[in-house]
Design an enzyme around this catalytic site. Structure first.
Site, PDB file in Angstrom:
ATOM      1  CD  GLN A 103      30.314  33.279  48.630  1.00 10.44           C
ATOM      2  OE1 GLN A 103      30.913  32.286  48.171  1.00 10.44           O
ATOM      3  NE2 GLN A 103      30.458  34.178  49.367  1.00 10.44           N
ATOM      4  CG  HIS A 121      27.818  28.122  47.035  1.00 13.07           C
ATOM      5  ND1 HIS A 121      29.040  28.490  48.107  1.00 13.07           N
ATOM      6  CD2 HIS A 121      27.777  28.628  46.010  1.00 13.07           C
ATOM      7  CE1 HIS A 121      29.859  29.311  46.491  1.00 13.07           C
ATOM      8  NE2 HIS A 121      29.154  29.396  45.308  1.00 13.07           N
TER       9      HIS A 121
HETATM   10  C1  BJW Z   1      35.051  36.994  59.146  1.00 11.42           C
HETATM   11  C2  BJW Z   1      34.451  36.875  60.299  1.00 11.42           C
HETATM   12  C3  BJW Z   1      34.085  37.430  60.952  1.00 11.42           C
HETATM   13  C4  BJW Z   1      36.368  35.118  59.073  1.00 11.42           C
HETATM   14  N1  BJW Z   1      32.849  38.497  60.075  1.00 11.42           N
HETATM   15  N2  BJW Z   1      34.583  37.375  58.438  1.00 11.42           N
HETATM   16  C5  BJW Z   1      35.658  32.121  37.237  1.00 11.42           C
HETATM   17  C6  BJW Z   1      37.938  32.516  37.165  1.00 11.42           C
HETATM   18  C7  BJW Z   1      38.137  31.002  37.762  1.00 11.42           C
HETATM   19  C8  BJW Z   1      37.548  30.557  37.980  1.00 11.42           C
HETATM   20  C9  BJW Z   1      36.238  30.476  38.014  1.00 11.42           C
HETATM   21  C10 BJW Z   1      35.382  31.136  37.566  1.00 11.42           C
HETATM   22  N3  BJW Z   1      34.264  30.655  37.221  1.00 11.42           N
HETATM   23  C11 BJW Z   1      33.835  29.764  38.168  1.00 11.42           C
HETATM   24  C12 BJW Z   1      35.672  28.521  38.634  1.00 11.42           C
HETATM   25  C13 BJW Z   1      35.317  27.870  38.580  1.00 11.42           C
HETATM   26  C14 BJW Z   1      34.829  27.723  40.171  1.00 11.42           C
HETATM   27  C15 BJW Z   1      36.336  28.878  41.316  1.00 11.42           C
HETATM   28  O1  BJW Z   1      35.968  29.685  41.497  1.00 11.42           O
HETATM   29  N4  BJW Z   1      37.051  28.059  41.812  1.00 11.42           N
HETATM   30  C16 BJW Z   1      38.439  29.351  42.482  1.00 11.42           C
HETATM   31  C17 BJW Z   1      38.456  28.870  44.027  1.00 11.42           C
HETATM   32  C18 BJW Z   1      38.760  29.742  41.084  1.00 11.42           C
HETATM   33  N5  BJW Z   1      33.930  27.348  40.492  1.00 11.42           N
HETATM   34  C19 BJW Z   1      33.444  26.682  40.938  1.00 11.42           C
HETATM   35  O2  BJW Z   1      33.071  26.051  40.128  1.00 11.42           O
HETATM   36  C20 BJW Z   1      30.832  27.062  40.873  1.00 11.42           C
HETATM   37  N6  BJW Z   1      30.326  26.405  39.399  1.00 11.42           N
HETATM   38  C21 BJW Z   1      30.361  27.168  38.939  1.00 11.42           C
HETATM   39  O3  BJW Z   1      30.949  28.108  38.207  1.00 11.42           O
HETATM   40  O4  BJW Z   1      29.952  26.252  37.635  1.00 11.42           O
HETATM   41  C22 BJW Z   1      30.411  26.629  36.224  1.00 11.42           C
HETATM   42  C23 BJW Z   1      29.048  25.698  35.475  1.00 11.42           C
HETATM   43  C24 BJW Z   1      28.095  25.871  34.896  1.00 11.42           C
HETATM   44  C25 BJW Z   1      26.950  25.253  34.071  1.00 11.42           C
HETATM   45  C26 BJW Z   1      27.771  23.613  34.557  1.00 11.42           C
HETATM   46  C27 BJW Z   1      28.627  23.479  34.837  1.00 11.42           C
HETATM   47  C28 BJW Z   1      29.766  24.023  35.958  1.00 11.42           C
HETATM   48  C29 BJW Z   1      31.097  26.477  41.892  1.00 11.42           C
HETATM   49  C30 BJW Z   1      31.243  27.123  43.476  1.00 11.42           C
HETATM   50  C31 BJW Z   1      30.751  26.261  44.359  1.00 11.42           C
HETATM   51  C32 BJW Z   1      31.701  26.370  45.835  1.00 11.42           C
HETATM   52  N7  BJW Z   1      31.434  25.460  46.519  1.00 11.42           N
HETATM   53  C33 BJW Z   1      32.086  25.576  48.409  1.00 11.42           C
HETATM   54  C34 BJW Z   1      31.176  24.494  49.043  1.00 11.42           C
HETATM   55  C35 BJW Z   1      29.700  24.418  49.444  1.00 11.42           C
HETATM   56  C36 BJW Z   1      29.621  23.442  50.182  1.00 11.42           C
HETATM   57  C37 BJW Z   1      29.530  23.538  51.248  1.00 11.42           C
HETATM   58  O5  BJW Z   1      29.431  24.398  52.318  1.00 11.42           O
HETATM   59  O6  BJW Z   1      30.183  22.062  51.973  1.00 11.42           O
HETATM   60  O7  BJW Z   1      31.422  26.673  48.452  1.00 11.42           O
HETATM   61  S1  BJW Z   1      33.761  25.873  47.742  1.00 11.42           S
HETATM   62  C38 BJW Z   1      33.523  27.331  49.674  1.00 11.42           C
HETATM   63  O8  BJW Z   1      33.733  28.460  49.107  1.00 11.42           O
HETATM   64  C39 BJW Z   1      31.695  26.936  49.820  1.00 11.42           C
HETATM   65  C40 BJW Z   1      32.078  28.455  49.932  1.00 11.42           C
HETATM   66  O9  BJW Z   1      30.688  29.076  50.220  1.00 11.42           O
HETATM   67  C41 BJW Z   1      32.870  28.948  49.259  1.00 11.42           C
HETATM   68  C42 BJW Z   1      33.529  30.736  49.689  1.00 11.42           C
HETATM   69  O10 BJW Z   1      34.365  30.772  50.719  1.00 11.42           O
HETATM   70  P1  BJW Z   1      33.835  31.282  51.796  1.00 11.42           P
HETATM   71  O11 BJW Z   1      32.123  31.555  52.546  1.00 11.42           O
HETATM   72  O12 BJW Z   1      34.280  33.198  51.307  1.00 11.42           O
HETATM   73  O13 BJW Z   1      34.824  31.612  52.699  1.00 11.42           O
HETATM   74  P2  BJW Z   1      36.420  31.741  53.509  1.00 11.42           P
HETATM   75  O14 BJW Z   1      36.352  31.031  54.018  1.00 11.42           O
HETATM   76  O15 BJW Z   1      37.228  31.356  51.700  1.00 11.42           O
HETATM   77  O16 BJW Z   1      36.249  32.919  53.739  1.00 11.42           O
HETATM   78  C43 BJW Z   1      36.233  33.302  55.069  1.00 11.42           C
HETATM   79  C44 BJW Z   1      36.119  35.087  54.879  1.00 11.42           C
HETATM   80  O17 BJW Z   1      35.218  35.641  56.467  1.00 11.42           O
HETATM   81  C45 BJW Z   1      37.663  35.348  54.925  1.00 11.42           C
HETATM   82  O18 BJW Z   1      38.089  36.065  54.611  1.00 11.42           O
HETATM   83  C46 BJW Z   1      37.506  35.653  56.790  1.00 11.42           C
HETATM   84  O19 BJW Z   1      38.459  37.332  56.595  1.00 11.42           O
HETATM   85  C47 BJW Z   1      36.600  35.852  56.934  1.00 11.42           C
HETATM   86  N8  BJW Z   1      35.833  36.112  58.574  1.00 11.42           N
HETATM   87  N9  BJW Z   1      35.589  35.642  60.525  1.00 11.42           N
HETATM   88  C48 BJW Z   1      33.341  38.616  59.416  1.00 11.42           C
HETATM   89  N10 BJW Z   1      33.953  37.413  62.351  1.00 11.42           N
END
Ligand code: BJW
Ligand code: ZN
Length: 246
Positions: A103, A121
């Site tokens: 991601q 992403h």
């Molecule tokens: C450590 C550590 C160490 C710390 N070692 N670990 C189903 C249910 C509900 C909602 C939805 C669903 N399906 C879709 C949705 C809507 C939405 C969604 O999921 N919303 C939820 C929040 C509820 N999803 C979307 O909108 C997606 N699109 C979509 O579904 O499109 C459908 C569609 C089809 C056809 C036409 C039109 C639409 C798109 C999602 C895009 C997410 N974008 C982002 C930004 C990317 C660009 C950027 O980087 O700026 O992606 S948001 C952000 O969150 C980013 C990340 O990739 C993503 C995930 O975050 P991540 O990587 O998990 O980070 P954190 O900070 O959350 O967690 C870090 C973790 O690391 C923590 O747990 C720490 O403990 C740990 N950690 N140090 C190991 N050393």
């Protein structure tokens, strides 16, 4: 910190099975890059997850560009850590038995040597014009926010409500449905559809392992949890499986 102790099942499946690794921002934390939802999760008073939206870009493109310019600069100044490198070693050792679905948009996996990679992403190193659709790689940190066509440029990343890049999710889901082992590292597992990949794999019979110092939305639905930073746990896994020794 210790890299945790992996089960025999995980080691066996790593040695002989198909492996999908799914990574999130936590894998780059040990390279000094901020996660989205961490305790130090604010950027100049803004919630990063709120800035990463089409609505924020439509309302205030300058602030959103500033956010991405700062992240491009931070990523350019960062280096891959032992977690990134361990995943690149797994790819070298496992070949087509291995796929990395990330991601992350920072490019650190690629800089560590990963090539069998699906970017769910997008990438902060790609830029796209919102008018003519021209998309290209831009490594210059002073990327212009205007296209020659007059349109506004945006980072080549996926914001909430936007579809994932064509084929990216399908490739990852296909690998999940065929995987014997899934390693989920450094993600809070709340953003879909990426967060659904371990469940697809588990239903198809994969052994799922979460590597994260903190419990997450996924923790109760995995077979095994390694409560350690990925920069320690992933190299420990490579070593336990006696891979990458030569
Ligand atoms: C450590 C550590 C160490 C710390 N070692 N670990 C189903 C249910 C509900 C909602 C939805 C669903 N399906 C879709 C949705 C809507 C939405 C969604 O999921 N919303 C939820 C929040 C509820 N999803 C979307 O909108 C997606 N699109 C979509 O579904 O499109 C459908 C569609 C089809 C056809 C036409 C039109 C639409 C798109 C999602 C895009 C997410 N974008 C982002 C930004 C990317 C660009 C950027 O980087 O700026 O992606 S948001 C952000 O969150 C980013 C990340 O990739 C993503 C995930 O975050 P991540 O990587 O998990 O980070 P954190 O900070 O959350 O967690 C870090 C973790 O690391 C923590 O747990 C720490 O403990 C740990 N950690 N140090 C190991 N050393
Ligand atoms: Zn244009």
């Amino acid at each position: 910190m210790s890299g945790g102790s992996f089960s025999d099942t995980a080691i066996e499946r790593l040695r002989g099975g198909r492996v999908l690794a799914l990574t999130g921002a936590g894998v780059s934390a040990e390279s000094g890059l901020a996660t989205f939802r961490g305790p130090d999760g604010l950027w100049e008073g803004h919630d990063p997850a709120t800035l990463a939206t089409p609505e924020a870009f439509a309302r205030d493109p300058k602030t959103v560009w500033k956010f991405y310019a700062a992240r491009r600069e931070a990523a350019a100044g960062a280096s891959p850590n032992p977690g990134h490198r361990a995943l690149a070693v797994l790819e070298t050792e496992l070949g087509d038995r291995f796929l990395l679905a990330t991601q992350n948009v920072d490019g650190l996996h690629e800089r560590a040597g990963s090539r069998r990679i699906v970017r769910l992403h997008g990438s902060i190193w790609r830029i796209r014009c919102t008018r003519c659709g021209d998309e290209y790689e831009e490594l210059d940190l002073r990327a212009s926010a205007r296209c020659p066509c007059g349109g506004r440029r945006r980072p080549g990343v996926v914001w909430f409500g936007e579809p994932l890049p064509a084929d990216a999710f399908d490739r990852a889901a296909e690998a999940a449905s065929r995987a014997d082992l899934v390693l989920v590292a450094g993600t809070s597992s709340i953003v879909y559809p990426a967060a659904g990949l371990p469940e697809i794999a588990r239903r198809a019979g994969a052994w799922t392992v979460e590597i994260n110092p903190q419990p997450t939305a996924l923790s109760e639905r995995v077979d095994e949890r390694i409560a350690a930073p990925s920069g320690a746990a992933l190299p420990a896994l490579v070593e336990a499986a006696a891979l990458g020794a030569s």
